[in-house]
Write a protein that holds these residues in place. Structure first.
Motif, PDB file in Angstrom:
ATOM      1  N   ASP A 131       0.818  -1.210   0.000  1.00 10.36           N
ATOM      2  CA  ASP A 131       0.000   0.000   0.000  1.00 10.36           C
ATOM      3  C   ASP A 131       0.852   1.261   0.000  1.00 10.36           C
ATOM      4  O   ASP A 131       0.330   2.370  -0.110  1.00 10.36           O
ATOM      5  N   SER A 132       2.178   1.090   0.120  1.00 12.07           N
ATOM      6  CA  SER A 132       3.117   2.191  -0.111  1.00 12.07           C
ATOM      7  C   SER A 132       3.625   2.034  -1.540  1.00 12.07           C
ATOM      8  O   SER A 132       4.151   0.979  -1.900  1.00 12.07           O
ATOM      9  N   PRO A 133       3.454   3.048  -2.400  1.00 11.06           N
ATOM     10  CA  PRO A 133       3.605   2.834  -3.842  1.00 11.06           C
ATOM     11  C   PRO A 133       5.005   2.430  -4.300  1.00 11.06           C
ATOM     12  O   PRO A 133       6.011   2.822  -3.719  1.00 11.06           O
ATOM     13  N   LEU A 134       5.001   1.642  -5.367  1.00 11.48           N
ATOM     14  CA  LEU A 134       6.191   1.392  -6.179  1.00 11.48           C
ATOM     15  C   LEU A 134       6.042   2.284  -7.409  1.00 11.48           C
ATOM     16  O   LEU A 134       5.181   2.042  -8.244  1.00 11.48           O
ATOM     17  N   GLU A 135       6.859   3.321  -7.478  1.00  5.75           N
ATOM     18  CA  GLU A 135       6.712   4.297  -8.555  1.00  5.75           C
ATOM     19  C   GLU A 135       7.480   3.825  -9.784  1.00  5.75           C
ATOM     20  O   GLU A 135       8.645   3.425  -9.694  1.00  5.75           O
ATOM     21  N   LEU A 147       6.282 -11.103 -15.025  1.00  6.83           N
ATOM     22  CA  LEU A 147       5.890 -10.605 -13.718  1.00  6.83           C
ATOM     23  C   LEU A 147       4.694  -9.677 -13.890  1.00  6.83           C
ATOM     24  O   LEU A 147       4.796  -8.647 -14.567  1.00  6.83           O
ATOM     25  N   ASP A 148       3.562 -10.060 -13.307  1.00  6.74           N
ATOM     26  CA  ASP A 148       2.365  -9.223 -13.378  1.00  6.74           C
ATOM     27  C   ASP A 148       2.301  -8.288 -12.185  1.00  6.74           C
ATOM     28  O   ASP A 148       2.478  -8.720 -11.037  1.00  6.74           O
ATOM     29  N   LEU A 149       2.029  -7.031 -12.471  1.00  2.80           N
ATOM     30  CA  LEU A 149       1.740  -6.033 -11.447  1.00  2.80           C
ATOM     31  C   LEU A 149       0.235  -5.816 -11.469  1.00  2.80           C
ATOM     32  O   LEU A 149      -0.313  -5.252 -12.424  1.00  2.80           O
ATOM     33  N   ILE A 150      -0.454  -6.297 -10.440  1.00  4.63           N
ATOM     34  CA  ILE A 150      -1.910  -6.260 -10.396  1.00  4.63           C
ATOM     35  C   ILE A 150      -2.334  -5.081  -9.519  1.00  4.63           C
ATOM     36  O   ILE A 150      -2.102  -5.087  -8.310  1.00  4.63           O
ATOM     37  N   PHE A 151      -2.933  -4.083 -10.141  1.00  2.88           N
ATOM     38  CA  PHE A 151      -3.244  -2.837  -9.454  1.00  2.88           C
ATOM     39  C   PHE A 151      -4.481  -2.991  -8.577  1.00  2.88           C
ATOM     40  O   PHE A 151      -5.487  -3.568  -8.988  1.00  2.88           O
ATOM     41  N   ASN A 152      -4.402  -2.427  -7.373  1.00  2.00           N
ATOM     42  CA  ASN A 152      -5.508  -2.507  -6.434  1.00  2.00           C
ATOM     43  C   ASN A 152      -6.632  -1.542  -6.788  1.00  2.00           C
ATOM     44  O   ASN A 152      -7.795  -1.793  -6.464  1.00  2.00           O
ATOM     45  N   ASP A 153      -6.276  -0.440  -7.436  1.00  2.00           N
ATOM     46  CA  ASP A 153      -7.284   0.551  -7.789  1.00  2.00           C
ATOM     47  C   ASP A 153      -6.800   1.359  -8.992  1.00  2.00           C
ATOM     48  O   ASP A 153      -5.843   0.972  -9.648  1.00  2.00           O
ATOM     49  N   GLY A 154      -7.448   2.488  -9.252  1.00  4.90           N
ATOM     50  CA  GLY A 154      -7.106   3.312 -10.403  1.00  4.90           C
ATOM     51  C   GLY A 154      -8.180   3.245 -11.472  1.00  4.90           C
ATOM     52  O   GLY A 154      -8.825   2.204 -11.663  1.00  4.90           O
ATOM     53  N   ALA A 155      -8.384   4.371 -12.154  1.00  7.54           N
ATOM     54  CA  ALA A 155      -9.449   4.484 -13.157  1.00  7.54           C
ATOM     55  C   ALA A 155      -8.903   4.285 -14.567  1.00  7.54           C
ATOM     56  O   ALA A 155      -7.750   4.615 -14.855  1.00  7.54           O
ATOM     57  N   LEU A 156      -9.754   3.757 -15.426  1.00  4.40           N
ATOM     58  CA  LEU A 156      -9.443   3.593 -16.845  1.00  4.40           C
ATOM     59  C   LEU A 156     -10.446   4.394 -17.652  1.00  4.40           C
ATOM     60  O   LEU A 156     -11.649   4.334 -17.392  1.00  4.40           O
TER      61      LEU A 156
END
Length: 324
Positions: A218-222, A299-308
């Motif tokens: 929950d602390s971002p990987l930028e 390697l998949d980065l599966i986003f918890n939130d965010g709009a498309l």
């Protein structure tokens, strides 16, 4: 009908459309499982649809002789394995010993294989949504993407990237019907022109144990992305920046966004860091790095939130699909 029995019926619907058995009136299907999955396998075998449409056989996956399992896999029209790997106390990258012993026959028979690894009771969530809903949502999204010019991702942390839709490869429609991976709820493509900066919050899916080590962050990987290449990363999560840069530097393909994916399975209500395939179906964005060259790891980065949004019209608001 209970929620679990509905999920079983949906699973069997998809199972009948697996490429290995599609069109067969009563295929021979092997269900091999560990003790933790006995109740799930029992519910599958005992369902009315199972009795009418399949010839099931079951075997203990972790205690049967390897030779007997290999013979049963070879004889079956389709084989389904239920087991845990990443969620075990001392996991191995190659899986449990019995899986390693079956690798040869599994590789030879891969077109008729289904692996439910680390699903646990989330198996029922994965198949909880009516197939018609997932099929409709996937088709509506693909149609919207095909008519649009620009796909945009954004979130409350200031993330933003654009991908020109006219340059994308054809979308892969993973709606559970005719797919080798039965878990429904995703559309995916590839773009060479993703540009932006995102603050990734979510979990990982890979043979490399990022999910095991870091869980749901929950602390971002930028991430700085230029023409679908990760050029720089930064994070306050202890150890993650070093580990992630080690992954990126291991192979040039690891820096490439090889997959632009959108999950559409509303039954997968949150992320759990189980390193299980069903989490990739979680609604919203995921980016798949690597896998495009020999020696690289996907390697998949599966986003918890965010709009498309497509051409500034929001289609996913971070929690649900809209305007479709």
């Amino acid at each position: 009908m209970t929620e679990q029995s509905s999920a079983i019926e949906h699973f069997l619907y998809y199972l009948h459309h697996h490429p290995a058995v599609a069109g067969m009136p009563s295929p021979n299907v092997l269900l091999a499982h560990t003790e933790a999955y006995s109740a799930t396998v029992g519910a599958i075998v005992e369902s009315p649809t199972a009795r009418d449409s399949f010839h099931f056989s079951t075997m203990p996956l972790d205690s049967s002789p390897i030779e007997e399992l290999a013979q049963a896999i070879t004889r079956a029209d389709l084989y389904v394995l239920f087991y845990d790997a990443s969620t075990l106390p001392n996991p191995s990258a190659e899986g449990p010993a019995y899986i390693r012993s079956l690798q040869t026959v599994m590789s030879e028979q891969w077109k008729k294989s289904l692996l439910f690894k680390d699903y646990g009771l989330y198996f029922y969530d994965t198949f909880s949504i009516k197939p018609e809903r997932i099929a409709h949502l996937n088709a509506a999204l693909i149609d919207t993407m095909n008519q649009g010019q620009t796909l945009t991702f954004s979130d409350a942390r200031g993330s933003h990237f654009d991908a020109p839709l006219r340059e994308l490869k054809k979308w892969t429609n993973i709606n559970g019907v005719g797919n080798y991976d039965l878990a429904p709820g995703e559309i995916a493509t590839h773009s060479d022109s993703i540009n932006g900066q995102v603050k990734f919050v979510g979990t990982f899916l890979s043979t490399i144990p990022f999910a095991r080590k870091y869980g749901v962050i929950d602390s971002p990987l930028e991430l700085w992305i230029e023409d679908s290449t990760i050029t720089r990363v930064a994070t306050q999560v202890p150890g993650l920046e070093k580990d992630f840069n080690k992954y990126l530097d291991a192979n040039p393909s690891n820096r490439r966004v090889e997959e632009l994916g959108i999950g559409t399975n509303e039954g997968v209500r949150q992320l759990y860091a189980r390193n299980a395939g069903f989490e990739e179906r979680h609604c919203g964005l995921h980016l798949g790095l690597g896998g495009g060259a020999k020696g690289s790891h996907h390697l998949d980065l599966i986003f918890n939130d965010g709009a498309l949004a497509v051409d500034r019209r929001v289609v996913f608001d971070g929690t649900q699909y809209v305007n479709l």
